[in-house]
Design an enzyme around this catalytic site. Structure first.
Site, short mmCIF file in Angstrom:
data_model
loop_
_atom_site.label_atom_id
_atom_site.label_comp_id
_atom_site.label_asym_id
_atom_site.label_seq_id
_atom_site.Cartn_x
_atom_site.Cartn_y
_atom_site.Cartn_z
N HIS A 121 0.88 -1.18 0.00
CA HIS A 121 0.00 0.00 0.00
C HIS A 121 0.91 1.23 0.00
O HIS A 121 2.03 1.17 0.52
CB HIS A 121 -0.83 -0.06 1.28
N ASP A 198 3.18 -4.56 7.92
CA ASP A 198 1.95 -3.77 7.81
C ASP A 198 0.79 -4.76 7.93
O ASP A 198 0.51 -5.51 6.99
CB ASP A 198 1.95 -3.05 6.45
N GLN A 201 -4.44 -5.26 6.82
CA GLN A 201 -5.45 -6.15 6.21
C GLN A 201 -5.44 -7.54 6.80
O GLN A 201 -6.16 -8.42 6.32
CB GLN A 201 -5.21 -6.24 4.69
N LYS A 224 -10.30 -0.87 10.58
CA LYS A 224 -10.40 -2.03 9.68
C LYS A 224 -10.69 -3.31 10.46
O LYS A 224 -10.69 -4.41 9.92
CB LYS A 224 -9.11 -2.19 8.88
N CYS A 362 -4.78 2.51 -3.67
CA CYS A 362 -3.51 3.00 -3.07
C CYS A 362 -2.37 2.00 -3.30
O CYS A 362 -1.49 1.85 -2.44
CB CYS A 362 -3.65 3.30 -1.59
N1 PLP Z 1 -1.73 -0.73 4.61
C1 PLP Z 1 -2.67 -1.44 4.00
C2 PLP Z 1 -2.32 -2.81 3.47
C3 PLP Z 1 -3.96 -0.93 3.83
O1 PLP Z 1 -4.88 -1.64 3.21
C4 PLP Z 1 -4.25 0.36 4.32
C5 PLP Z 1 -5.58 0.97 4.11
O2 PLP Z 1 -6.29 0.64 3.21
C6 PLP Z 1 -3.23 1.06 4.98
C7 PLP Z 1 -1.99 0.49 5.10
C8 PLP Z 1 -3.48 2.41 5.54
O3 PLP Z 1 -4.37 2.35 6.60
P1 PLP Z 1 -4.97 3.67 7.27
O4 PLP Z 1 -5.55 4.47 6.14
O5 PLP Z 1 -6.01 3.15 8.21
O6 PLP Z 1 -3.86 4.36 7.96
#
Ligand code: PLP
Length: 404
Positions: A121, A198, A201, A224, A362
């Protein structure tokens, strides 16, 4: 599992849009919240609101206790060794920025390298680019196969004596791939390289045990995992956190301040400058309770049934292609139909009451990898049903001929 009973806990699901029952398949973007989480937020502002840690009065003491209880609940939820290794942030994005900035300041020098994957992401790309730019380091990228699986042989070849950290997602938000994080950590650690995961998900889909994974940092967002927006977690191993400088300066993170010199507070407060989102942190506690009461393994098993069924049904539709067919996947399905633009598909599905996400999610480098502008993404949570998947399949069958 009694899905009707689970659904009844989510008031937002019980509505129609454009006269059709809402089918919410945008769970990878954010999950809906059970009544218990909503109640916690209301209760906080109705009965408990006060600033934590520094008040001499009843409300401040109560709010502080519940805030710190949540830290211990998170510790237990991800099996961290110590409660002070749990740092509350605004979400995954802030958690990764914190590590990239602070770890980078302490450990990244001219000529060093940071290794990420090609399926990250933007939140796990851009903070590293910024820190590399600041420190004269270079970003290196682990490729993935057509099916959406990381090339671990390439990863092995990319690691060298200049690599300072590996940062990968546990689950891809676009491909649904569950990456073999434990193996990745073992590979990196055999070269003495720490690993950030990270977990945005992963955290709502299966049990996460940071000690079992062996990772050095694990980041996720409350919203999430059935919790509120505005709160997230950065887990970091004590040994590394102790060596890293504060990310932001302000109240709470200090021991003593003079104009000549400031000394910093102990963990985790060193990384929690300013007033946190106390109500949202308490809401996160309720979300954890919801997941534990439902049973994390039950959630994983049920979502796999939904995903397997949806995948099979979707692949039966002529002209439909799924991006991300890894052996280990969570409940994220990205697809395209013929030459139809994903946005057109999403708009038509919306009119039928079905909420999906369209675009690059993203993850522009993933789209570049496949040479596509974006995908349609359906992502499932524990309150979704087989009937809703049938509604999606029938809707796609209805709209596909209009678009091809
Ligand atoms: N990393 C992953 C794999 C994500 O799917 C997302 C959000 O869609 C993020 C990071 C960023 O999360 P946040 O917008 O809650 O900070």
């Amino acid at each position: 599992m009694d899905i009707d009973s689970i659904r009844s806990k989510f008031p937002i699901l019980n509505q129609t849009v454009y006269g059709k029952p809402l089918v919410y398949f945008d769970n990878a973007a954010t999950t809906q919240k059970p009544q218990s989480v909503i109640d916690t937020l209301c209760r906080y502002y109705e009965t408990l609101n006060s600033n934590i840690h520094r008040g001499a009065h009843y409300l401040a003491a109560q709010a502080t206790d519940q805030y710190e209880e949540t830290r211990r609940a998170v510790q237990q939820f991800i099996n961290a060794r110590n409660h002070y290794e749990i740092v509350f942030t605004r979400g995954t994005t802030e958690s990764i920025n914190l590590v990239a900035s602070s770890f980078g300041q302490r450990f990244l020098n001219e000529g060093d390298e940071v290794l990420i994957s090609a399926m990250e992401h933007h939140s796990n790309i851009v903070p590293w680019q910024l820190t590399c730019e600041r420190n004269g380091a270079t970003l290196r990228v682990i490729p993935f196969s057509d099916k959406g699986e990381l090339d671990l042989e390439a990863m092995e070849n990319l690691m060298n004596e200049k690599t300072r950290i590996v940062a990968v997602n546990h689950v891809s938000n676009t491909l649904g791939t569950v990456n073999p994080v434990k193996q990745i950590v073992e590979m990196a650690h055999s070269h003495g390289i720490p690993v950030l995961v990270d977990g945005a998900q992963a955290i709502s889909h299966f049990a996460v045990d940071v000690q079992e994974l062996g990772c050095d940092f694990y980041c996720f967002s409350g919203h999430k995992m059935y919790g509120p927006m505005g709160v997230g977690v950065m887990y970091g191993r004590e040994e590394l956190l102790d060596q890293m400088p504060p990310y932001q300066g302000g109240g709470e993170m200090i021991k003593e301040v003079t104009f000549e010199r400031t000394t910093y507070n102990e963990l985790p407060f060193k990384f929690e400058a300013g007033t946190p989102a106390v109500g949202d942190v308490l809401g996160l506690h309720s979300a954890i309770r919801f997941m534990q009461e439902t049973g994390i393994n039950n959630i994983a098993t049920y979502e796999k049934e939904l995903t397997d069924y949806a995948t099979e049904q979707l692949l039966n539709i002529e002209g439909l292609r799924i991006y991300g067919q890894a052996r280990q996947k969570t409940s994220v399905i990205s697809f395209l139909i013929g030459n139809a633009h994903p946005y057109d598909v999403g708009t038509l599905l919306d009119k039928l009451g079905i909420a999906v996400r369209t675009g690059h999610h993203c993850t522009q480098p993933i789209m570049d990898r496949y040479g596509i502008p974006g995908t349609v993404r359906a992502s499932f949570a524990v309150y979704n049903t087989m009937e809703e998947i049938n509604i999606l399949i029938n809707a796609i069958k209805r709209i596909a001929p209009m678009l091809m």
